[in-house]
Design an enzyme around this catalytic site. Structure first.
Site, PDB file in Angstrom:
ATOM      1  N   TRP A 168       0.805  -1.142   0.105  1.00 60.66           N
ATOM      2  CA  TRP A 168      -0.089  -0.039  -0.065  1.00 60.66           C
ATOM      3  C   TRP A 168       0.927   1.101  -0.005  1.00 60.66           C
ATOM      4  O   TRP A 168       0.323   2.241   0.599  1.00 60.66           O
ATOM      5  CB  TRP A 168      -0.988  -0.116   1.054  1.00 60.66           C
ATOM      6  CG  TRP A 168      -1.846  -1.413   1.290  1.00 60.66           C
ATOM      7  CD1 TRP A 168      -1.863  -2.650   1.751  1.00 60.66           C
ATOM      8  CD2 TRP A 168      -3.101  -1.277   0.341  1.00 60.66           C
ATOM      9  NE1 TRP A 168      -2.943  -3.327   1.404  1.00 60.66           N
ATOM     10  CE2 TRP A 168      -3.736  -2.453   0.507  1.00 60.66           C
ATOM     11  CE3 TRP A 168      -3.958  -0.408  -0.371  1.00 60.66           C
ATOM     12  CZ2 TRP A 168      -4.584  -3.101   0.122  1.00 60.66           C
ATOM     13  CZ3 TRP A 168      -5.000  -0.951  -1.113  1.00 60.66           C
ATOM     14  CH2 TRP A 168      -5.606  -2.031  -0.724  1.00 60.66           C
ATOM     15  N   LYS A 218      -6.122  -0.827  -5.382  1.00 62.35           N
ATOM     16  CA  LYS A 218      -6.767   0.714  -5.473  1.00 62.35           C
ATOM     17  C   LYS A 218      -6.075   1.748  -6.280  1.00 62.35           C
ATOM     18  O   LYS A 218      -4.817   1.273  -6.589  1.00 62.35           O
ATOM     19  CB  LYS A 218      -6.924   1.456  -3.853  1.00 62.35           C
ATOM     20  CG  LYS A 218      -8.080   0.854  -3.191  1.00 62.35           C
ATOM     21  CD  LYS A 218      -8.155   1.647  -1.963  1.00 62.35           C
ATOM     22  CE  LYS A 218      -9.280   1.132  -1.032  1.00 62.35           C
ATOM     23  NZ  LYS A 218      -9.786   2.292  -0.143  1.00 62.35           N
ATOM     24  N   ASP A 245     -33.089  -1.640 -17.169  1.00 61.95           N
ATOM     25  CA  ASP A 245     -33.725  -0.854 -16.045  1.00 61.95           C
ATOM     26  C   ASP A 245     -33.849   0.552 -16.170  1.00 61.95           C
ATOM     27  O   ASP A 245     -33.124   1.432 -16.774  1.00 61.95           O
ATOM     28  CB  ASP A 245     -32.840  -1.199 -14.488  1.00 61.95           C
ATOM     29  CG  ASP A 245     -33.575  -0.478 -13.375  1.00 61.95           C
ATOM     30  OD1 ASP A 245     -34.835  -1.039 -13.069  1.00 61.95           O
ATOM     31  OD2 ASP A 245     -32.845   0.281 -12.913  1.00 61.95           O
ATOM     32  N   GLU A 258     -37.590  -1.427 -19.850  1.00 60.56           N
ATOM     33  CA  GLU A 258     -38.600  -1.063 -18.488  1.00 60.56           C
ATOM     34  C   GLU A 258     -39.141   0.334 -18.800  1.00 60.56           C
ATOM     35  O   GLU A 258     -38.469   0.901 -18.296  1.00 60.56           O
ATOM     36  CB  GLU A 258     -38.026  -1.318 -17.039  1.00 60.56           C
ATOM     37  CG  GLU A 258     -38.642  -1.380 -16.111  1.00 60.56           C
ATOM     38  CD  GLU A 258     -38.230  -1.146 -14.838  1.00 60.56           C
ATOM     39  OE1 GLU A 258     -38.831  -1.312 -13.845  1.00 60.56           O
ATOM     40  OE2 GLU A 258     -37.378  -0.412 -14.696  1.00 60.56           O
TER      41      GLU A 258
END
Length: 703
Positions: free
Chosen positions: A93, A130, A355, A415
């Site tokens: 890290w 990350k 959606d 939808e």
């Protein structure tokens, strides 16, 4: 057709009422066509197709491993950042050791990292990573890579130290899953979709999260046995909050780790393909989670990178507490189109259910007074209609891409509750390109009838009108209920009709009660008439085929994080002493009958009878005769039914059969119904049938 622009003449020919709006339709199509042209000519001195654009994006952005050189390339768009660093378990890290050295004029950072000291990949498979961005003021922010392909819940120890945010993982298995089966080739001119809507996590009778592997082993065989030829998988795109039902997506290229690994999802889809079943993804491009630490929100430190800015008033959904994409951004188009191509190529999905299309289509998102659509074309096609032209253009491009990648069998479902004209007409004639829209008015009608009307007060005309009310040549997916009706706060059809009796009176060891008798009978009639009259495709939410009791409620703070209602009790069907088996058997017979006689993918039915006193409906579709007696008590002897074709008719489906929980009031063996050559109800002939109360019959003419 005078004065109608050439690029929308096709849709106006289908619907002449669109002629006054030709210029508006043309302008909306032109925007999508212009975007496509710009995308295909964005490479200096060359041209690439829309498909190549989308594929190039998912193959170059994010983390990618080169097997030969053992190097890893990481590319990320973050225009507001001044520097970018890759960190993770691999470097302890360290926030300075692995910088992405190159940032181009568009704000794209690129870093290439060679093998580690052992000659293997610098980043171990499934280890945490990350990206750290340094901003102009020198501050640093930590984010999950936007294109990450796997994100997982942190361990309890990690959550205590760093918080509950999801963790990005570098997915690079030594032996990735290899697909064994080709995609099912369903001829769209013959076959129609019979869709089984499912959520992997709830697909277990036990109060816990189910897995991809369990779904493959336990649920796929049930779907095949029932006769469905497509599955619509919900909540696949990674979402940090389980109770969001998958509609608050945090990581668009990662599949939900709650259920297992990416390779196990590939095996699920491949196994379904081997069974001849297509698999559709419930894709959420209408909005995104507000999460910052493990989502796209504030990714590069601004609120306007992927989304409309908050200050614009367009960046947040008024009801969903989520962020709204800026579809006019070239990089957002790249991200979302690549997302579709990624799921088609990498996971072999056969199409998508989009959606929240209504929310995308309008600046008002279908909320409030303007969301109460009457069908007036000015609500969609005037200068004041509130249509989001950029969102509409994106949906056109998305349909272009999917059908270019899957020209024979790609499926797109919208939808949309608004009834936007041309939404489900081909792009080639000036439409938006969707294959189907969900017939969202149908479950609302059934629930309203069950809640507010006595059986004897049901209007046959209203039922028929609602079932057939759809735009010419725009196909719909009919359904009596979906996951929406199963959610806590609502009830399934079975629960509306039988309620507490489902806990005490479903055993065959007890005498059939009037409540259960009514519930079983109407459950079959409602589903069959919806299936046969309501559309060109059919959808069922898992468990509803056998009248699943109770509601669906995901673990959350209000229920003590309980999984009690976040499961599907398939064991109820397997118990031979319970009446759920009857509804399952009827649903199976209904799917098999459609698979053999194929009424869905045919023109709308001719309805010859809507008798309000008798409560009888009759119609013909694709040569079959459908007869429904909704009367709660009245049976009819020698009831006349008009039919167009003369001949002898036989029963192919009878809801009153004993194996379907019926009363066996019709003697089917050797039963043949011969026509009489006299006009009846607008048909050239008639037959006479015995029609018991709360019974449905489907007849076919003998060859």
């Amino acid at each position: 057709m005078a004065g109608v622009p050439d690029n929308v003449k096709g849709v106006v020919e289908l619907d002449p009422w669109l002629a006054p709006y030709g210029d508006i339709l043309s302008a909306r199509r032109f925007l999508a066509d212009k975007w496509r042209h710009d995308i295909e000519h964005a490479v200096p001195g060359g041209r690439r197709s829309l498909v190549e654009f989308a594929r190039d994006a998912y193959k170059s952005y994010g983390l990618h491993a080169d097997a030969q050189s053992k190097s890893i390339t990481y590319r990320e768009w973050a225009p507001n950042a001044t520097r970018a660093f890759l960190v993770g378990d691999f470097n302890g890290w360290d926030e300075t050791s692995h910088e992405l050295q190159n940032k181009d004029e568009f704000g794209v950072f690129t870093g290439v990292f060679g093998p580690g000291a052992d000659g293997d990949f610098m980043i171990p498979h499934d280890s945490r990573v990350k990206v750290v961005f340094e901003l102009a003021d020198g501050s640093r922010i930590h984010r999950l890579p936007a294109w990450i392909k796997r994100a997982t819940q942190p361990s309890k120890e990690t959550a205590k130290e760093w918080g509950p945010s999801y963790e990005a993982r570098f997915w690079n298995p030594a032996s990735p899953y290899k697909f064994k089966h080709e995609r099912p080739r369903l001829d769209p001119n013959v076959e129609s979709l019979r869709i089984y809507e499912a959520h992997v996590g709830i697909s277990t009778p036990e109060p816990r999260v189910g897995s991809y592997s369990e779904f493959t082993k336990d649920v796929l065989p049930r779907i095949r046995d029932l006769g469905y030829n497509a599955i619509q998988l919900m909540a696949i795109m990674e979402h940090a909050y389980y109770a969001s039902f998958g509609y608050q997506v945090t990581n668009f290229f990662a599949v939900s780790s709650r259920y297992g690994t990416p390779e196990e999802l590939k095996e699920l889809i491949d196994t379904a393909h081997g069974m001849g079943i297509q698999v559709l993804l419930d894709v959420v491009h209408s909005h995104a989670s507000k999460n910052v630490s493990d989502g796209l929100n504030m990714f590069d430190g601004t609120d306007y990178q992927y989304f409309h800015s908050i200050s614009s008033g367009r960046g947040e959904h008024p009801l969903w507490d989520s962020r709204l994409f800026n579809y006019g951004s070239f990089e957002v188009q790249r991200f979302l189109l690549a997302n579709l191509a990624f799921y088609i190529d990498v996971y072999q999905f056969d199409g998508f259910r989009f959606d929240g299309v209504t929310s995308m289509l309008y600046h008002h998102h279908g909320v409030g007074e303007r969301g109460a659509f009457s069908g007036d074309y000015n609500e969609y096609l005037s200068d004041h209609s509130g249509v989001d032209h950029e969102a509409l253009a994106y949906l056109m491009l998305a349909n272009d891409l999917i059908h270019d990648m899957l020209p024979a069998n790609g499926v797109t479902v919208a939808e949309d509750v608004s009834g936007y004209p041309t939404l489900c007409l081909p792009r080639s004639v000036g439409g938006c390109g969707f294959d189907y829209r969900l017939a969202m008015a149908l479950p609302d009608m059934w629930i309203k009838l069950l809640k507010e009307s006595k059986d004897e007060d049901w209007s046959m005309g209203h039922i028929v009108y609602t079932l057939v009310n759809r735009r010419y040549k725009e196909k719909v997916v009919a359904y009596a209920e979906s996951h929406d009706q199963a959610l806590v706060g609502d009830k399934t059809l079975a629960f509306w009709m039988m309620d507490a009796a489902m806990y005490t009176d479903m055993t065959v060891l007890k005498e059939l009660t009037p409540v259960v008798d009514r519930g079983i009978a109407l459950h079959k009639l409602i589903r069959l008439i919806t299936h046969s009259l309501g559309g060109e495709s059919y959808l069922n939410f898992e468990g509803n085929e056998f009248g699943h009791p109770e509601w669906l409620d995901f673990p959350n703070a209000n229920n003590g994080d309980s999984y009690q209602y976040a499961r599907r009790q398939f064991n109820l069907v397997d118990d031979g002493l319970l009446r759920y088996k009857h509804l399952y058997a009827f649903d199976k017979a209904m799917q098999e009958a459609e698979g053999k006689h194929k009424w869905l993918n045919t023109p709308q039915a001719y309805v010859s009878l809507k008798h309000e006193t008798d409560k009888v409906i009759s119609f013909e579709r694709n040569g079959l005769v459908f007869i429904f007696n909704f009367h709660p008590t009245q049976s009819f002897t020698d009831y006349r039914i008009g039919v167009d074709e003369a001949g002898a008719y036989r029963i192919i489906l009878n809801s009153d059969r004993e194996e379907f929980g019926g009363h066996r009031r019709i003697e089917e063996e050797n039963s043949v119904f011969h026509t009489t050559d006299l006009e009846w109800n607008g048909r050239r002939n008639f037959i006479q049938v015995y029609l018991p109360s709360r019974t449905a019959l489907v007849l076919a003419r003998n060859p």
